[in-house]
Design a protein around this motif. Structure first.
Motif, PDB file in Angstrom:
ATOM      1  N   GLN A 165       0.831  -1.203   0.000  1.00 44.76           N
ATOM      2  CA  GLN A 165       0.000   0.000   0.000  1.00 44.76           C
ATOM      3  C   GLN A 165       0.863   1.249   0.000  1.00 44.76           C
ATOM      4  OE1 GLN A 165      -3.957  -0.029   2.185  1.00 44.76           O
ATOM      5  NE2 GLN A 165      -2.709  -1.208   3.604  1.00 44.76           N
ATOM      6  N   PHE A 166       0.289   2.331  -0.515  1.00 40.82           N
ATOM      7  CA  PHE A 166       0.888   3.655  -0.390  1.00 40.82           C
ATOM      8  C   PHE A 166       0.391   4.321   0.894  1.00 40.82           C
ATOM      9  CE2 PHE A 166       0.610   3.667  -5.233  1.00 40.82           C
ATOM     10  CZ  PHE A 166       1.973   3.547  -5.439  1.00 40.82           C
ATOM     11  N   ASP A 167       1.223   5.186   1.450  1.00 41.59           N
ATOM     12  CA  ASP A 167       0.766   6.173   2.420  1.00 41.59           C
ATOM     13  C   ASP A 167       0.623   7.486   1.658  1.00 41.59           C
ATOM     14  OD1 ASP A 167       1.416   4.052   4.148  1.00 41.59           O
ATOM     15  OD2 ASP A 167       1.909   5.435   5.769  1.00 41.59           O
ATOM     16  N   ILE A 168      -0.561   8.081   1.691  1.00 41.74           N
ATOM     17  CA  ILE A 168      -0.816   9.310   0.944  1.00 41.74           C
ATOM     18  C   ILE A 168      -0.907  10.458   1.933  1.00 41.74           C
ATOM     19  CG2 ILE A 168      -2.372  10.486  -0.662  1.00 41.74           C
ATOM     20  CD1 ILE A 168      -2.840   6.787  -0.356  1.00 41.74           C
ATOM     21  N   VAL A 169       0.042  11.388   1.826  1.00 42.51           N
ATOM     22  CA  VAL A 169       0.136  12.505   2.768  1.00 42.51           C
ATOM     23  C   VAL A 169      -0.287  13.782   2.051  1.00 42.51           C
ATOM     24  CG1 VAL A 169       1.634  13.784   4.334  1.00 42.51           C
ATOM     25  CG2 VAL A 169       2.040  11.341   3.947  1.00 42.51           C
ATOM     26  N   ILE A 170      -1.337  14.413   2.564  1.00 42.20           N
ATOM     27  CA  ILE A 170      -1.875  15.637   1.960  1.00 42.20           C
ATOM     28  C   ILE A 170      -1.569  16.811   2.889  1.00 42.20           C
ATOM     29  CG2 ILE A 170      -3.937  16.812   1.089  1.00 42.20           C
ATOM     30  CD1 ILE A 170      -5.230  13.963   0.890  1.00 42.20           C
ATOM     31  N   LEU A 171      -0.803  17.773   2.391  1.00 44.64           N
ATOM     32  CA  LEU A 171      -0.535  19.005   3.136  1.00 44.64           C
ATOM     33  C   LEU A 171      -1.428  20.090   2.547  1.00 44.64           C
ATOM     34  CD1 LEU A 171       1.026  20.801   5.107  1.00 44.64           C
ATOM     35  CD2 LEU A 171       2.841  21.014   3.387  1.00 44.64           C
ATOM     36  N   ARG A 172      -2.440  20.471   3.323  1.00 45.22           N
ATOM     37  CA  ARG A 172      -3.431  21.434   2.851  1.00 45.22           C
ATOM     38  C   ARG A 172      -2.936  22.870   3.000  1.00 45.22           C
ATOM     39  NH1 ARG A 172      -8.711  19.220   2.542  1.00 45.22           N
ATOM     40  NH2 ARG A 172      -8.791  17.031   3.177  1.00 45.22           N
ATOM     41  N   ALA A 173      -3.571  23.764   2.255  1.00 41.71           N
ATOM     42  CA  ALA A 173      -3.239  25.180   2.338  1.00 41.71           C
ATOM     43  C   ALA A 173      -3.493  25.699   3.748  1.00 41.71           C
ATOM     44  CB  ALA A 173      -4.088  25.963   1.330  1.00 41.71           C
ATOM     45  N   ALA A 174      -2.603  26.535   4.227  1.00 39.13           N
ATOM     46  CA  ALA A 174      -2.725  27.174   5.538  1.00 39.13           C
ATOM     47  C   ALA A 174      -1.820  28.396   5.518  1.00 39.13           C
ATOM     48  CB  ALA A 174      -2.344  26.202   6.658  1.00 39.13           C
ATOM     49  N   GLY A 175      -1.720  29.089   6.645  1.00 39.57           N
ATOM     50  CA  GLY A 175      -0.866  30.259   6.714  1.00 39.57           C
ATOM     51  C   GLY A 175       0.580  29.911   6.373  1.00 39.57           C
ATOM     52  N   LYS A 176       1.155  30.624   5.410  1.00 41.03           N
ATOM     53  CA  LYS A 176       2.482  30.259   4.929  1.00 41.03           C
ATOM     54  C   LYS A 176       3.556  30.379   6.001  1.00 41.03           C
ATOM     55  CE  LYS A 176       2.279  30.647  -0.070  1.00 41.03           C
ATOM     56  NZ  LYS A 176       2.952  31.176  -1.266  1.00 41.03           N
ATOM     57  N   LEU A 177       3.538  31.429   6.777  1.00 39.91           N
ATOM     58  CA  LEU A 177       4.575  31.603   7.796  1.00 39.91           C
ATOM     59  C   LEU A 177       4.547  30.459   8.797  1.00 39.91           C
ATOM     60  CD1 LEU A 177       4.489  35.446   8.486  1.00 39.91           C
ATOM     61  CD2 LEU A 177       6.210  34.144   7.231  1.00 39.91           C
ATOM     62  N   LYS A 178       3.344  30.054   9.219  1.00 42.33           N
ATOM     63  CA  LYS A 178       3.219  28.940  10.159  1.00 42.33           C
ATOM     64  C   LYS A 178       3.702  27.640   9.515  1.00 42.33           C
ATOM     65  CE  LYS A 178       1.542  27.012  14.021  1.00 42.33           C
ATOM     66  NZ  LYS A 178       1.703  25.596  13.761  1.00 42.33           N
ATOM     67  N   LEU A 179       3.324  27.387   8.263  1.00 43.88           N
ATOM     68  CA  LEU A 179       3.747  26.157   7.595  1.00 43.88           C
ATOM     69  C   LEU A 179       5.263  26.116   7.381  1.00 43.88           C
ATOM     70  CD1 LEU A 179       0.984  25.412   4.933  1.00 43.88           C
ATOM     71  CD2 LEU A 179       1.423  24.219   7.072  1.00 43.88           C
ATOM     72  N   ILE A 180       5.864  27.251   7.035  1.00 43.76           N
ATOM     73  CA  ILE A 180       7.321  27.286   6.877  1.00 43.76           C
ATOM     74  C   ILE A 180       7.999  26.899   8.180  1.00 43.76           C
ATOM     75  CG2 ILE A 180       9.288  28.838   6.563  1.00 43.76           C
ATOM     76  CD1 ILE A 180       7.610  30.304   4.444  1.00 43.76           C
ATOM     77  N   TRP A 181       7.501  27.424   9.291  1.00 42.83           N
ATOM     78  CA  TRP A 181       8.058  27.074  10.602  1.00 42.83           C
ATOM     79  C   TRP A 181       7.850  25.586  10.890  1.00 42.83           C
ATOM     80  CZ3 TRP A 181      11.399  28.100  14.138  1.00 42.83           C
ATOM     81  CH2 TRP A 181      11.261  27.603  15.430  1.00 42.83           C
TER      82      TRP A 181
END
Length: 312
Positions: free
Chosen positions: A232-248
């Protein structure tokens, strides 16, 4: 045993090529005679591996980074599908990205790696097949062994591969820097993700990773629970959110500590279809296939259970 070596002479800034007398001596010690083939351009490793397999070689060692390993595996899998010939894969990792080898737990030293390959019994691991749209607008298909993804990763691949510092600075530092820079530029894209026969998931996303292995991007543990032998694959979805928080929060990926992040969804399945929503041009996210970005979505990913024999 007939042993072939496919060497990417520019991998890791040409490190293996510069130290080839030492590498060749270690190969000779552990395997006896071997046949060396060198790549000259993208796609050569696939063709060379296919030719070695078709000519009865029992083991092909990919000497280079993830791109070289992926192309060699693609050639060996084609040989198996076309002629029923099973040729084993070995890895001598050296390159900007060695994430598949990292997931296998291979040693960093050349002699230790070759000794381990020589003494190991080949194990069957899963592989993947992706169908996508190439940069010329044509339907294309190829195998992958580690992770295929889309979105930010595709843009980062292209930036890393074009960076003049590639091979002269650590993979982790280069991938992290280019990931942050590309993320600042990145425009979130709208896609529809269908896993097996499940209900489609629509998402404004930064990244979708379809993972066979655990690591990508120079050591990011994007899929901490992925296994190479579970079918099986593990499918990881990173959804849109605040860019500064996601960069951190990108730092969480290196330790696999992102499972419960509010912007992350993790699914499992054997077949994944990802399509752009609305404007195809605007949302036709770039794909990443084992560290290379040859095209864009729509794309279909299929698991091939136990398709590849690997010594590790």
């Amino acid at each position: 045993m007939k042993v072939g070596v496919v060497l990417n002479p520019i991998a890791g800034g040409g490190r293996l090529k510069r130290h080839w007398p030492v590498v060749a001596a270690a190969l000779k010690k552990h395997f006896g005679d071997f046949e060396l083939r060198e790549t000259q351009a993208e796609g050569d490793a696939e063709r060379l591996a296919l030719d070695l397999a078709a000519n009865g070689f029992d083991l092909v060692i990919a000497a280079g980074g993830d791109g070289t390993a992926s192309e060699v595996a693609d050639g060996l899998l084609q040989a198996r599908e076309e002629g029923g010939r099973t040729t084993e894969l070995g890895l001598l990792p050296c390159g900007t990205g060695i994430d598949f080898a990292r997931g296998l737990g291979l040693p960093k030293e050349i002699d230790a790696t070759l000794k381990r390959i020589a003494e190991a019994k080949a194990r069957a691991v899963d592989a993947g097949r992706i169908c996508y749209i190439d940069d010329h607008g044509a339907l294309a298909s190829r195998h992958f062994i580690n992770i295929a993804s889309l979105g930010l990763s595709g843009a980062t691949d292209r930036a890393v591969n074009a960076d003049k510092r590639k091979g002269r600075m650590s993979a982790k530092a280069l991938f992290l820097w280019r990931t942050v820079v590309e993320f600042i530029r990145y425009r979130f894209q709208d896609v529809r993700i269908t896993v097996d026969d499940g209900t489609p998931v629509e998402a404004r996303m930064a990244l979708v990773a379809v993972a066979n292995g655990k690591f990508f991007g120079g050591g990011m543990m994007i899929a901490p629970d992925a296994e190479l032998t579970d079918g099986q694959f593990d499918i990881v979805i990173l959804r849109a959110a605040g860019k500064l928080k996601l960069i951190w929060d990108i730092r969480l990926l290196y330790g696999g500590r992102h499972r419960n992040h509010p912007a992350i969804t993790i699914l499992r399945g054997r077949k994944v279809v990802v399509e752009p929503l609305g404007d195809v041009e605007k949302n036709g996210a770039l794909v990443d296939i084992d560290g290379e970005s040859p095209g864009r979505i729509p794309a279909t990913f299929e698991i091939l259970p136990g398709a590849l024999m690997v010594r590790y």
